[in-house]
Design a protein around this motif. Structure first.
Motif, short mmCIF file in Angstrom:
data_model
loop_
_atom_site.label_atom_id
_atom_site.label_comp_id
_atom_site.label_asym_id
_atom_site.label_seq_id
_atom_site.Cartn_x
_atom_site.Cartn_y
_atom_site.Cartn_z
N ARG A 69 19.13 5.82 -13.81
CA ARG A 69 17.70 6.17 -13.74
C ARG A 69 17.02 5.47 -12.57
N ARG A 70 17.27 4.18 -12.41
CA ARG A 70 16.56 3.44 -11.36
C ARG A 70 16.99 3.91 -9.96
N ALA A 120 12.56 8.17 -20.00
CA ALA A 120 13.75 7.38 -20.29
C ALA A 120 13.77 6.97 -21.76
N ARG A 157 20.45 2.63 -17.25
CA ARG A 157 19.42 1.98 -16.43
C ARG A 157 19.73 2.15 -14.94
N TRP A 212 15.21 11.49 -9.60
CA TRP A 212 14.97 11.39 -11.05
C TRP A 212 13.78 12.26 -11.39
N PRO A 264 14.87 12.91 -17.82
CA PRO A 264 16.26 12.99 -18.27
C PRO A 264 16.72 14.41 -18.54
N TYR A 311 21.99 10.46 -20.95
CA TYR A 311 21.56 11.40 -19.92
C TYR A 311 22.73 12.27 -19.47
#
Length: 336
Positions: free
Chosen positions: A216-217, A151, A213, A225, A228, A198
């Motif tokens: 990704r989370r 990230a 965020r 995930w 990226p 991303y």
């Protein structure tokens, strides 16, 4: 303030953004409050954390509360003593290290954010430089966790905040803050070698603190995930590496000079690897942003340093010497 009092929030926001860009901690704090009131918690936390890094007292005192983990009542009534606060901070840091070692990235990230919030709050409540230094180190470590999980674009904010903390401590704790500042500046420059956002699996581009965020989370939580799919790297984004590298190089030269002073008892060579990589990255930045004519000087100095370092540790430095020479060849080719 006038625009805000008259209800023109758009104008107020624009003025605050300009002031924040100039380093005004109060403006950063107010932007955090506005984002919080608008329900944009990711941006709110980022702005409050940035303000805290400038030493803004309101943010230092409220950062933990903005994150929903306030310890103020415990500190205010004496339930949580300074010694207990330090012990809690150390536990959070250790737990984050354990989580990272187990590849539990979300847990490591959450624990470090809690540690950063607690140390910032301690710095505001107790007014001590040790807590402020801990805050900077927690932010730097948070960037490491983000980088290790792929990230990199999200590592920019905590590193910018960490550099602000370390700069603020240069007079009070130079022996600790100056090497940390050089290290964080180089790490920040490396962020700008990667994409600005991303590419989602759907093909859309994810940009901005909150959306990146969240994307990704969610991916980490549901197993989608895999690092990226980095978006484009613009010349403007790449060029942002120049300022932290120029600052890091000047600082490292000063640290090396200080080690040579009588009775310093230091080893100036300890900073040579950091200076070499900073010079290498500066040359790379110039090559990648159509400034090949400016790349030769830092790259030749990096090459000379790596020539010396390879003799000491060829396994560690040979590939960096090779990379520097390849960059010199690229620069020469582009200059024609």
């Amino acid at each position: 303030n006038r625009a805000n009092s008259e209800g023109d929030l758009g104008t107020a926001h624009d003025w605050l953004l300009r002031a924040a860009a100039a380093g005004d901690g109060g403006a950063m704090h107010n932007l955090g409050v506005m984002a919080y009131q608008a329900g944009d918690l990711a941006s709110a936390h980022s702005w409050i954390r940035s303000a805290a890094a400038t030493g803004e007292k309101a943010s230092l005192s409220n950062l933990d509360e903005f994150a929903g983990t306030s310890v103020y009542p415990e500190m205010a009534d004496g339930t949580l003593s300074p010694e207990m606060s330090i012990a809690r901070l150390q536990r959070l840091v250790q737990q984050s290290e354990d989580a990272l070692a187990a590849n539990q990235f979300l847990d490591a990230e959450d624990l470090l954010e809690r540690a950063a919030n607690l140390s910032a709050f301690m710095a505001g409540f107790y007014g001590d430089s040790e807590s402020l230094l801990s805050y900077g180190i927690c932010l730097e470590n948070l960037s490491v966790v983000l980088t290790q999980m792929g990230a990199e674009p999200e590592a920019e904010d905590p590193l910018v905040q960490a550099t602000n903390v370390f700069r603020s401590l240069k007079l009070r704790r130079p022996s600790e803050s100056e090497p940390a500042l050089a290290r964080a500046l180089i790490a920040l420059a490396k962020v700008y070698r990667n994409g600005e956002g991303y590419f989602a699996l759907t093909g859309s581009v994810i940009m901005g603190k909150g959306p990146m965020r969240d994307y990704r989370r969610k991916g980490l939580a549901n197993g989608t995930w895999f690092g990226p799919r980095v978006s484009f790297v613009s010349d403007d984004w790449s060029a942002k590496a120049e300022a932290p590298l120029v600052e890091a190089i000047a600082l490292l030269r000063q640290l090396m000079a200080d080690q040579q002073l009588p009775n310093a008892g230091g080893d100036p060579a300890r900073y040579e690897p950091s200076l070499a990589i900073a010079l290498n990255l500066l040359g790379e930045t110039y090559v990648n942003t159509d400034r090949a004519g400016e790349a030769e000087s830092p790259l030749l100095e990096a090459e000379a340093l790596y020539d010396l370092l390879v003799r000491q540790d060829p396994e560690r430095f040979q590939h960096l010497l090779t990379d520097t020479r390849e960059l010199l060849a690229r620069a020469a080719q582009e200059r024609g």
